[in-house]
Structure formats: structure tokens, C-alpha cells
Design an enzyme around this catalytic site. Structure first.
Site, PDB file in Angstrom:
ATOM      1  N   VAL A 111       4.349  18.892  55.192  1.00 43.13           N
ATOM      2  CA  VAL A 111       3.551  17.661  55.204  1.00 43.13           C
ATOM      3  C   VAL A 111       3.872  16.807  53.970  1.00 43.13           C
ATOM      4  O   VAL A 111       3.781  15.577  54.009  1.00 43.13           O
ATOM      5  CB  VAL A 111       2.037  17.958  55.287  1.00 43.13           C
ATOM      6  N   GLU A 112       4.286  17.464  52.878  1.00 43.36           N
ATOM      7  CA  GLU A 112       4.638  16.729  51.654  1.00 43.36           C
ATOM      8  C   GLU A 112       5.770  15.727  51.925  1.00 43.36           C
ATOM      9  O   GLU A 112       5.740  14.588  51.453  1.00 43.36           O
ATOM     10  CB  GLU A 112       5.085  17.702  50.549  1.00 43.36           C
ATOM     11  N   GLU A 171       6.020  26.561  65.461  1.00 41.65           N
ATOM     12  CA  GLU A 171       5.680  25.150  65.219  1.00 41.65           C
ATOM     13  C   GLU A 171       6.829  24.211  65.580  1.00 41.65           C
ATOM     14  O   GLU A 171       6.609  23.019  65.779  1.00 41.65           O
ATOM     15  CB  GLU A 171       5.315  24.937  63.748  1.00 41.65           C
ATOM     16  N   LYS A 204      -3.706  18.015  58.306  1.00 42.30           N
ATOM     17  CA  LYS A 204      -3.197  18.795  59.436  1.00 42.30           C
ATOM     18  C   LYS A 204      -4.368  19.647  59.937  1.00 42.30           C
ATOM     19  O   LYS A 204      -4.617  20.737  59.419  1.00 42.30           O
ATOM     20  CB  LYS A 204      -2.018  19.655  58.960  1.00 42.30           C
ATOM     21  N   TYR A 227      -3.253  -4.636  59.142  1.00 41.88           N
ATOM     22  CA  TYR A 227      -3.409  -3.181  59.329  1.00 41.88           C
ATOM     23  C   TYR A 227      -2.915  -2.739  60.705  1.00 41.88           C
ATOM     24  O   TYR A 227      -2.500  -1.596  60.866  1.00 41.88           O
ATOM     25  CB  TYR A 227      -4.848  -2.713  59.074  1.00 41.88           C
TER      26      TYR A 227
HETATM   27  N1  LIG Z   1       1.681  22.793  50.827  1.00 42.37           N
HETATM   28  C1  LIG Z   1       1.996  23.159  52.109  1.00 42.37           C
HETATM   29  N2  LIG Z   1       1.676  24.372  52.544  1.00 42.37           N
HETATM   30  C2  LIG Z   1       1.986  24.735  53.801  1.00 42.37           C
HETATM   31  C3  LIG Z   1       2.625  23.841  54.668  1.00 42.37           C
HETATM   32  C4  LIG Z   1       2.959  22.553  54.181  1.00 42.37           C
HETATM   33  O1  LIG Z   1       3.526  21.692  54.888  1.00 42.37           O
HETATM   34  N3  LIG Z   1       2.630  22.243  52.898  1.00 42.37           N
HETATM   35  N4  LIG Z   1       2.893  24.213  55.950  1.00 42.37           N
HETATM   36  C5  LIG Z   1       2.542  25.381  56.418  1.00 42.37           C
HETATM   37  C6  LIG Z   1       2.686  25.705  57.854  1.00 42.37           C
HETATM   38  O2  LIG Z   1       3.518  24.826  58.536  1.00 42.37           O
HETATM   39  C7  LIG Z   1       1.253  25.725  58.407  1.00 42.37           C
HETATM   40  O3  LIG Z   1       0.727  24.406  58.501  1.00 42.37           O
HETATM   41  C8  LIG Z   1       1.130  26.413  59.723  1.00 42.37           C
HETATM   42  O4  LIG Z   1      -0.201  26.790  59.940  1.00 42.37           O
HETATM   43  C9  LIG Z   1       1.931  26.433  55.581  1.00 42.37           C
HETATM   44  N5  LIG Z   1       1.664  25.970  54.238  1.00 42.37           N
END
Ligand SMILES: Nc1nc2c(c(=O)[nH]1)N=C([C@H](O)[C@@H](O)CO)CN2
Length: 117
Positions: free
Chosen positions: A72-73, A21, A98, A53
């Protein structure tokens, strides 16, 4: 409470915890709701009196497309803070999706709600 919203804002960026990634760009989708009193711009019909916006979208695209977080958090928190601090928003609800990250799921991600302190 009234809201100005941005729905389905798709942005490509570097995001993820795995090695593969870190070498590609992936699409993320943002749904954003921002508290804003609709009566204020409605009274004047002036863009200067509203929460624009288009301006918010432009800033989010600029930030997200240059970011490179693992989770992503983390990205969701940063974007929420930008909206609160730079646009004077009192409360923001943000969903960061995502798509395609988990086989069998249309999307995964986080939903957060934050207020100006
Ligand atoms: N709560 C989360 N869980 C996961 C994340 C994330 O950002 N927050 N990221 C991944 C990996 O990057 C995933 O997206 C790859 O497929 C896994 N779990």
C-alpha cells in the site's frame, strides 16, 4: 490552510504481497486532503478557478483500478505524486485504508503527507 477533500473513495484493485492476493481484487479506501485557497474560487464562483474534486477522483479511480502493486506504501506514493504533478496541488495528505486485511481491525494502511518540490 484551506483544503479540498475527497473522503471514503472506494476503489477495487489488485494489491498485496501474498499469492492469494495476486489472484483477486480487493477494495481500498482513499481519504485525500489537498491544500487549496478557498477564496480564489469563492471570488468568481467558477468551477474553472477551483480544484475540481470530481476530476481528481476520476483520475485516482482510473489509476488505482489499473494498478497492481504489492505494498500500500507504493500505491500511496504514486497517487500522491499524480495529485501534486497533474493538478498543481502544493500539499496533499492521503490516507489509504485496506479494510479487512487484518482480522479484528476495521482497516489497516498508511497516511502520508507530501509537498510539491
Ligand atoms: N506496511 C505494510 N504491511 C503489510 C502490507 C503492506 O502493504 N504494507 N501488506 C500486507 C499484506 O498484503 C496484507 O494486506 C494481507 O492481509 C501485510 N502487511
Amino acid at each position: 490552510m484551506d483544503h479540498v477533500f475527497i473522503e471514503g473513495l472506494e476503489i477495487e484493485t489488485l494489491i498485496g504481497i501474498y499469492d492469494w492476493e495476486r489472484r483477486i481484487r480487493q477494495p481500498l479506501v482513499f481519504d485525500i486532503e489537498m491544500a487549496f485557497d478557498n477564496r480564489i474560487p469563492a471570488a468568481s464562483d467558477a468551477i474553472a478557478d477551483t480544484l475540481n474534486y470530481k476530476a481528481v477522483s476520476k483520475r485516482v479511480v482510473e489509476y488505482v483500478s489499473q494498478s497492481d502493486f504489492g505494498l500500500v506504501e507504493t500505491l500511496a506514493e504514486r497517487v500522491a505524486q499524480i495529485i501534486l504533478t497533474e493538478f498543481g496541488v502544493q500539499r496533499v495528505r492521503l490516507k489509504l485504508s485496506k479494510p479487512g486485511a487484518v482480522r479484528g481491525a476495521r482497516a489497516v494502511g498508511v497516511m502520508i503527507e507530501r509537498s510539491a518540490s
